[in-house]
Design an enzyme around this catalytic site. Structure first.
Site, PDB file in Angstrom:
ATOM      1  N   ASP A  79     -32.058  40.064 -45.427  1.00  0.00           N
ATOM      2  CA  ASP A  79     -31.727  39.950 -46.836  1.00  0.00           C
ATOM      3  C   ASP A  79     -32.089  41.277 -47.496  1.00  0.00           C
ATOM      4  O   ASP A  79     -32.991  41.983 -47.064  1.00  0.00           O
ATOM      5  CB  ASP A  79     -32.505  38.784 -47.450  1.00  0.00           C
ATOM      6  CG  ASP A  79     -31.935  38.389 -48.798  1.00  0.00           C
ATOM      7  OD1 ASP A  79     -30.951  39.024 -49.241  1.00  0.00           O
ATOM      8  OD2 ASP A  79     -32.473  37.457 -49.412  1.00  0.00           O
ATOM      9  N   SER A  80     -31.368  41.602 -48.563  1.00  0.00           N
ATOM     10  CA  SER A  80     -31.489  42.941 -49.147  1.00  0.00           C
ATOM     11  C   SER A  80     -32.696  43.103 -50.041  1.00  0.00           C
ATOM     12  O   SER A  80     -33.012  44.209 -50.453  1.00  0.00           O
ATOM     13  CB  SER A  80     -30.238  43.232 -49.958  1.00  0.00           C
ATOM     14  OG  SER A  80     -30.147  42.316 -51.044  1.00  0.00           O
ATOM     15  N   GLY A  81     -33.335  42.016 -50.389  1.00  0.00           N
ATOM     16  CA  GLY A  81     -34.453  42.121 -51.320  1.00  0.00           C
ATOM     17  C   GLY A  81     -34.040  41.934 -52.766  1.00  0.00           C
ATOM     18  O   GLY A  81     -34.885  41.958 -53.656  1.00  0.00           O
ATOM     19  N   GLY A  82     -32.731  41.746 -52.996  1.00  0.00           N
ATOM     20  CA  GLY A  82     -32.263  41.549 -54.366  1.00  0.00           C
ATOM     21  C   GLY A  82     -32.965  40.376 -55.035  1.00  0.00           C
ATOM     22  O   GLY A  82     -33.427  40.467 -56.170  1.00  0.00           O
ATOM     23  N   GLN A 126     -21.422  37.096 -56.821  1.00  0.00           N
ATOM     24  CA  GLN A 126     -22.262  36.624 -57.919  1.00  0.00           C
ATOM     25  C   GLN A 126     -21.351  36.096 -59.036  1.00  0.00           C
ATOM     26  O   GLN A 126     -20.159  35.904 -58.824  1.00  0.00           O
ATOM     27  CB  GLN A 126     -23.192  37.751 -58.411  1.00  0.00           C
ATOM     28  CG  GLN A 126     -24.301  38.116 -57.419  1.00  0.00           C
ATOM     29  CD  GLN A 126     -25.385  37.028 -57.294  1.00  0.00           C
ATOM     30  OE1 GLN A 126     -25.426  36.056 -58.046  1.00  0.00           O
ATOM     31  NE2 GLN A 126     -26.258  37.197 -56.282  1.00  0.00           N
ATOM     32  N   GLY A 128     -26.865  33.650 -55.752  1.00  0.00           N
ATOM     33  CA  GLY A 128     -27.081  33.208 -57.133  1.00  0.00           C
ATOM     34  C   GLY A 128     -26.953  31.718 -57.340  1.00  0.00           C
ATOM     35  O   GLY A 128     -26.879  31.249 -58.474  1.00  0.00           O
ATOM     36  N   ASP A 183     -29.252  29.719 -44.900  1.00  0.00           N
ATOM     37  CA  ASP A 183     -30.673  29.971 -44.669  1.00  0.00           C
ATOM     38  C   ASP A 183     -31.432  29.265 -45.766  1.00  0.00           C
ATOM     39  O   ASP A 183     -30.915  29.090 -46.882  1.00  0.00           O
ATOM     40  CB  ASP A 183     -30.999  31.470 -44.755  1.00  0.00           C
ATOM     41  CG  ASP A 183     -31.133  31.929 -46.189  1.00  0.00           C
ATOM     42  OD1 ASP A 183     -30.088  32.068 -46.863  1.00  0.00           O
ATOM     43  OD2 ASP A 183     -32.268  32.102 -46.672  1.00  0.00           O
ATOM     44  N   CYS A 232     -35.840  11.592 -32.078  1.00  0.00           N
ATOM     45  CA  CYS A 232     -35.912  13.046 -31.955  1.00  0.00           C
ATOM     46  C   CYS A 232     -36.570  13.453 -30.640  1.00  0.00           C
ATOM     47  O   CYS A 232     -37.665  12.994 -30.322  1.00  0.00           O
ATOM     48  CB  CYS A 232     -36.710  13.616 -33.126  1.00  0.00           C
ATOM     49  SG  CYS A 232     -36.873  15.408 -33.043  1.00  0.00           S
ATOM     50  N   CYS A 250     -37.649  16.433 -29.878  1.00  0.00           N
ATOM     51  CA  CYS A 250     -38.356  17.718 -29.986  1.00  0.00           C
ATOM     52  C   CYS A 250     -39.767  17.611 -29.432  1.00  0.00           C
ATOM     53  O   CYS A 250     -40.305  16.522 -29.240  1.00  0.00           O
ATOM     54  CB  CYS A 250     -38.382  18.225 -31.426  1.00  0.00           C
ATOM     55  SG  CYS A 250     -39.751  17.627 -32.426  1.00  0.00           S
ATOM     56  N   CYS A 290     -42.191  15.415 -31.511  1.00  0.00           N
ATOM     57  CA  CYS A 290     -41.960  13.973 -31.411  1.00  0.00           C
ATOM     58  C   CYS A 290     -42.212  13.458 -29.999  1.00  0.00           C
ATOM     59  O   CYS A 290     -42.597  12.302 -29.816  1.00  0.00           O
ATOM     60  CB  CYS A 290     -40.555  13.635 -31.874  1.00  0.00           C
ATOM     61  SG  CYS A 290     -40.350  13.919 -33.656  1.00  0.00           S
ATOM     62  N   HIS A 326     -40.809  20.644 -35.713  1.00  0.00           N
ATOM     63  CA  HIS A 326     -39.917  19.491 -35.840  1.00  0.00           C
ATOM     64  C   HIS A 326     -38.828  19.741 -36.888  1.00  0.00           C
ATOM     65  O   HIS A 326     -37.646  19.446 -36.663  1.00  0.00           O
ATOM     66  CB  HIS A 326     -40.697  18.232 -36.213  1.00  0.00           C
ATOM     67  CG  HIS A 326     -39.792  17.104 -36.619  1.00  0.00           C
ATOM     68  ND1 HIS A 326     -39.144  16.311 -35.704  1.00  0.00           N
ATOM     69  CD2 HIS A 326     -39.365  16.692 -37.845  1.00  0.00           C
ATOM     70  CE1 HIS A 326     -38.374  15.445 -36.340  1.00  0.00           C
ATOM     71  NE2 HIS A 326     -38.493  15.648 -37.640  1.00  0.00           N
TER      72      HIS A 326
END
Lengths: 382, 382
Positions: free
Chosen positions: B97-100, B201, B228, B278, B316, B318, B321, B347
């Site tokens: 990510d650009s940090g914006g 945006q 945004g 994300d 699950c 995983c 679990c 998990h």
């Protein structure tokens, strides 16, 4: 048809030049190769490590703590879960400490009397009474393979009078523990048998230690611990006390030095003839950013590691050293990322367990004395 | 002999009844199966998880953050380590990510102007200037496979005038990013190519979003993000804005919805035609003791779990679990043990990644619409 007893200590080798010995301690959850280091899992977890991590590290036995588990989540809850092994899903041996150390060091306004210890919880100030009988009930509820007798861990320094009176009371408590342990063992038909270890006390006074060890040996317990050391006394006093104690403990039983220590302490204590150890040093120091390496201790937060793209320890095959650099680990500590605590703990526990395996191998090969000299020459500062 | 370009988005299947699509995004560190959820590794670590854990979880791509890594340990240090992949030892794709978002939300007294953003570090108050060019230099130093353009992430609510002016500036910044990115790409002959994604945006104003998307599409970038959103607007406004944006983005390019979201948001957004996501929700909520299950959210600290010896989620497979009970996990949270944070995070990330795999499978099988209906009917509250 007779079965071999669930607990049996098998001496595999004794070093001809030192007191070091290698053994196998058979337990209901499998054998433990001694000398052994037992990672501390106070609250049913070895801090920052999962039980899968502990299997990967090949930890053979871990510790739990009766005082902490009595307060949270409660030994009765753990018993209903099927015991500590089931509660935390750890299928190898467990040893529980009796809480003797904690009621004195963590409890507020504790009051020690013949009956037991009244103390306030360090969590909420609630009042509790630990008697030898109560502690046995807690440790039976937790269901560890090895359970420790309830003792008073005397502080350092300590007058000879206090140390004597306390040690004598701890002996009477040991007899009460044994009686209650026997009763509980007969009741719990379907549970796995548990081994009660006695704890030698007597501060740094050789005569008191001899008396304590001799009296406990007469109880014919399956193992013995030396308690009340590593509480602030000089290092030489610790080893003098060990030397004054061991001749009075049966050689055929495992001997456990509680709360010790740094690598060089372990190496010296194995040479003195001790078999079992526990200590928070590998995990606590890791969380403070101090790791143990074949070249001595490393402070990860030190700026010298900022651009060091080599592993913690070139000679270490652990997951941390195989995958991460000092620069990355330092970054994790600088940014307070928990992955740093985990990776440093993993490495330190690996280092301690490997140290014990190396010693065991040297003992079996009949080469412990030169191994010990070489270690103390090159890594003595760790 | 021509090589296939390092970046290529291959559409595998499109759902006949919704906008959902399944694809393969080829990168220099391997292909990513879309739709994909990208765990957030802000400071070069996905909180509480090791890179070995992420491989076990089959995470295909993770995020890093240019703002945080610029401040600590510094993008130049990361570049000297061989880039973020080498620094953290993660050999699969990374997106930075650009940090914006961070310079606006974390920086003190930031000042936005055409040149860029002046801000104070949230760590030590030191002054810094992020221009589009500077951010490209940082992201090239970090060396992620996908790098995001520098944008202003407008807050919610936001006037139409502010949103328009900001969006137009973000467009000019995107062009400056692209120019500097091209220069840097030509200089770095020996480095792997990086793909620059633009960020749409325009707050919640359909006309502004259309303008932003259309103008960015004209730059022919390898992928586009919708930024945004998920900044406090009503859920319906978010999906209306997505609907107003997507027709103006090329279907042949991957579309990334930034910072979203809860499982039902992901399911609805995939149906709308988005490919990449994300969010800190799986890891942050895990650290607060909230886990996602096939039957809805579970608050681990709740007393109802104290003696629940069943797993978090019966369905699950995983590691958490498969090995641990709710009672044990609750105990870890009650005692502030970091293992609890780790097991809950593991998990939740597993749950999110599996959710995306299930959607992808349903899309490819031509069954996404009924799958989506069934999910929203039974698990809509998650």
């Amino acid at each position: 048809m007779e079965r071999a007893p669930a607990f049996r200590f098998e001496l595999i080798a004794t070093d001809p030049h030192t007191g070091a010995r290698a053994g196998l301690l058979h337990t209901p959850h499998g054998p433990i190769e001694t000398p052994i280091f037992m990672p501390v899992g106070t609250q049913a977890t070895v801090k920052t490590l999962s039980q899968q991590d502990l299997y990967r590290l090949d930890a053979q036995i871990i510790l739990g703590n009766a005082y902490h588990l009595y307060l949270r989540p409660g030994h009765e809850l753990v018993e209903r879960a099927g015991g500590l092994h089931a509660f935390m899903n750890w299928q190898r041996p467990i040893l529980t400490d009796s809480g003797g150390f904690q009621v004195f060091s963590l409890g507020q306004l504790n009051k020690i009397q013949e009956e037991g210890v009244r103390f306030q919880s360090h969590l909420d100030g609630s009042y509790h009474l630990f008697t030898p009988e109560k502690v046995m009930e807690i440790e039976h509820g937790l269901g560890a393979d090895i359970i420790m007798a309830f003792d008073e861990c005397t502080p350092y320094p300590c007058t000879p009078e206090y140390a004597r009176d306390s040690m004598e009371m701890t002996l009477r408590w040991a007899a009460r523990c044994l009686e209650r342990h026997r009763e509980l063992s007969q009741q719990g038909d379907e549970r796995l048998p548990q081994a009660l270890f006695g704890i030698v006390q007597g501060s740094i006074y050789p005569a008191l230690r001899a008396r304590s060890a001799t009296a406990l040996a007469a109880l014919d317990l399956p193992g013995y611990a030396i308690g009340g050391l590593a509480v602030g006394e000089p290092r030489s006093a610790m080893f003098d006390t060990i030397a004054a104690t061991l001749p009075h403990l049966p050689t055929a039983k495992p001997r456990y030095l509680m709360g010790v220590g740094y690598p060089r302490d372990l190496v010296e204590a194995v040479g003195a003839g001790l078999d079992m150890f526990d200590c928070v040093i590998p995990t606590r120091n890791a969380r403070n950013g101090t790791v143990f390496t074949s070249r001595g201790r490393v402070r990860l937060k030190n700026a010298t590691h900022a651009e060091d793209f080599s592993p913690l320890d070139e000679n270490c095959p652990c997951n941390t050293c195989a995958n991460y650099t000092r620069a990355y680990l330092r970054h994790l500590f600088q940014t307070n990322e928990t992955l740093g605590l985990h990776l440093a703990s993993y490495h330190n526990v690996f280092f301690f367990l490997k140290l014990m395996r190396d010693m065991r191998q040297a003992i079996i090969a009949g080469k412990f004395a030169p191994w010990q000299r070489a270690f103390l020459d090159t890594c003595g500062e760790t």
